[in-house]
Motif scaffolding. Structure first.
Motif, mmCIF file in Angstrom:
data_model
loop_
_atom_site.group_PDB
_atom_site.id
_atom_site.type_symbol
_atom_site.label_atom_id
_atom_site.label_comp_id
_atom_site.label_asym_id
_atom_site.label_seq_id
_atom_site.Cartn_x
_atom_site.Cartn_y
_atom_site.Cartn_z
ATOM 1 N N ALA A 4 -24.639 24.752 -9.467
ATOM 2 C CA ALA A 4 -25.889 24.243 -8.894
ATOM 3 C C ALA A 4 -25.644 23.584 -7.544
ATOM 4 O O ALA A 4 -26.410 23.799 -6.590
ATOM 5 C CB ALA A 4 -26.538 23.252 -9.855
ATOM 6 N N ALA A 5 -24.576 22.803 -7.436
ATOM 7 C CA ALA A 5 -24.254 22.159 -6.159
ATOM 8 C C ALA A 5 -23.872 23.204 -5.105
ATOM 9 O O ALA A 5 -24.267 23.095 -3.946
ATOM 10 C CB ALA A 5 -23.127 21.147 -6.348
ATOM 11 N N GLU A 6 -23.119 24.212 -5.519
ATOM 12 C CA GLU A 6 -22.760 25.283 -4.582
ATOM 13 C C GLU A 6 -24.010 26.002 -4.084
ATOM 14 O O GLU A 6 -24.124 26.313 -2.896
ATOM 15 C CB GLU A 6 -21.804 26.263 -5.238
ATOM 16 N N GLN A 7 -24.956 26.238 -4.981
ATOM 17 C CA GLN A 7 -26.202 26.896 -4.577
ATOM 18 C C GLN A 7 -26.977 26.031 -3.597
ATOM 19 O O GLN A 7 -27.545 26.532 -2.628
ATOM 20 C CB GLN A 7 -27.075 27.232 -5.787
ATOM 21 N N ARG A 8 -26.953 24.736 -3.830
ATOM 22 C CA ARG A 8 -27.615 23.814 -2.896
ATOM 23 C C ARG A 8 -26.971 23.925 -1.512
ATOM 24 O O ARG A 8 -27.657 23.954 -0.497
ATOM 25 C CB ARG A 8 -27.533 22.393 -3.432
#
Length: 186
Positions: free
Chosen positions: A133-137
């Motif tokens: 999720a953080a990588e997608q952000r």
């Protein structure tokens, strides 16, 4: 499992995850070695109206059946100096005499600052889902790389990061703790 932005009701759980993840440094950031007092101090940073690295809007949580199972803090690495002004002021009020904090990420990357998973939820993909999720952000914000620091004393965490594609780019030392700086191409 639901991955979602954190909200103020999650702040106590997030404070516990920060204390767990930053165990070697949390006494510096909070001014106490008492676990409950540390969580209270961290919660004040999380809920502070002054933007800082721990701010609620930098937090993403994993929710399992209404319980916060883990959290990750992430932000553009280049924003770290601005996000650290509140923490720096607090440290200096306690006599540290610092002009800046150690720059943790890599310039031009999206930084994965702090992640913790409740021990009862480990081994269920919570950490991997939070990192994704953080990588997608980071991708959504236009970053090509993500970066992080992992303590040399946490081989299990380093193993997770390597398993999802991070590689060590250098070693670093903050106070009396040695770290690996790692990054991953998005």
């Amino acid at each position: 499992m639901q991955i979602r932005p954190a909200n103020p009701a999650d702040s106590r759980a997030i404070a516990g995850f920060i204390a767990m993840a930053e165990s070697e440094m949390v006494h510096h950031f909070t001014g106490t070695t008492d676990p409950e007092a540390s969580k209270t101090a961290l919660e004040a940073f999380i809920l502070s109206p002054t933007k800082n690295r721990y701010s609620i809007d930098n937090n993403t949580v994993a929710d399992i059946d209404g319980e916060v199972a883990g959290s990750i803090i992430s932000f553009p690495a280049d924003q770290q100096p601005a996000l650290d002004t509140l923490l720096l002021a607090d440290l200096n009020a306690r006599g540290y005499g610092l002009t800046e904090l150690f720059f943790e990420g890599e310039k031009g990357t999206y930084y994965l600052s702090t992640m913790g998973v409740d021990p009862k939820f480990r081994g269920r993909g919570v950490g991997t889902a939070l990192m994704a999720a953080a990588e997608q952000r980071g991708r959504d914000l236009g970053y090509g790389f993500v970066s992080l620091l992992v303590s040399k004393g946490k081989p299990r965490a380093r193993s997770l990061y390597e398993r999802v594609g991070f590689e060590v780019v250098e070693e670093a030392r903050i106070a009396d703790v040695e770290y690996y700086r790692m990054h991953k191409k998005l």
